[in-house]
Design an enzyme around this catalytic site. Structure first.
Site, mmCIF file in Angstrom:
data_model
loop_
_atom_site.group_PDB
_atom_site.id
_atom_site.type_symbol
_atom_site.label_atom_id
_atom_site.label_comp_id
_atom_site.label_asym_id
_atom_site.label_seq_id
_atom_site.Cartn_x
_atom_site.Cartn_y
_atom_site.Cartn_z
ATOM 1 C CE1 TYR A 87 0.097 2.008 4.223
ATOM 2 C CE2 TYR A 87 0.478 -0.320 4.651
ATOM 3 C CZ TYR A 87 0.533 0.996 5.069
ATOM 4 O OH TYR A 87 1.013 1.311 6.315
ATOM 5 C CB CYS A 88 1.451 3.957 -1.846
ATOM 6 S SG CYS A 88 2.740 5.229 -1.808
ATOM 7 C CD1 TRP A 89 1.579 9.164 0.155
ATOM 8 C CD2 TRP A 89 0.108 9.315 1.816
ATOM 9 N NE1 TRP A 89 2.211 9.747 1.224
ATOM 10 C CE2 TRP A 89 1.325 9.851 2.268
ATOM 11 C CE3 TRP A 89 -0.965 9.297 2.705
ATOM 12 C CZ2 TRP A 89 1.507 10.364 3.549
ATOM 13 C CZ3 TRP A 89 -0.792 9.809 3.975
ATOM 14 C CH2 TRP A 89 0.429 10.331 4.388
ATOM 15 C CG PHE A 117 -2.293 5.455 5.375
ATOM 16 C CD1 PHE A 117 -2.254 4.523 6.398
ATOM 17 C CD2 PHE A 117 -2.345 6.796 5.710
ATOM 18 C CE1 PHE A 117 -2.256 4.912 7.726
ATOM 19 C CE2 PHE A 117 -2.342 7.200 7.035
ATOM 20 C CZ PHE A 117 -2.302 6.264 8.049
#
Length: 152
Positions: A87-89, A117
């Site tokens: 996952y990232c932003w 996130f």
């Protein structure tokens, strides 16, 4: 004329392949939260963001492994045979896709957590910082505020 059907829907066989394929490559925040809550041992959640982003808040139990460090450090933090969830932003960021690509290059089974996130926090799942673990109120535009799963 219909705007929806101006381009006709795909044939059933193509639709089956497409949607099954998407599920093979993606998972969502609710499914990841359920596996973390159940302590599923074969799942490793990887936060591919910067140190500053990680410190601002991250998924409790995630491993911090920025994309640029995956090739050098994955072997020390990812158990053999584990399914990696990157996952990232959020939806406007392709960092999780880049991290998933790096994991795939190393031979790890991998899925990208759609929503990132942002949706993890917006759906009220636990966020960890140096101050501890907290939950934000559920955003009614992303999940039922009752806390009951959407059952999708």
């Amino acid at each position: 004329m219909s705007a929806v059907t101006a381009v006709p829907p795909a044939a059933n066989a193509a639709a089956l392949a497409h949607f099954a394929g998407r599920l093979a490559f993606e998972t969502d925040v609710s499914d990841v939260a359920a596996d973390l809550a159940a302590a599923v041992p074969s799942i490793v959640v990887v936060d591919s963001r910067s140190r500053e982003s990680w410190e601002q808040g991250h998924i409790q139990g995630a491993v911090h492994l920025p994309t640029a460090e995956i090739a050098a450090r994955a072997a020390e933090v990812i158990p053999a045979g584990a399914t990696v969830v990157t996952y990232c932003w959020g939806p406007g960021c392709n960092g999780a896709t880049r991290a998933a690509l790096e994991m795939a290059k190393l031979g790890h089974p991998v899925k990208e957590m759609i929503g990132g996130f942002e949706y993890w926090a917006r759906e009220g799942f636990p966020v960890e910082t140096a101050s501890g673990v907290a939950r934000r109120p559920v955003d009614a535009l992303t999940a039922p505020v009752t806390g009951i799963a959407c059952a999708c």
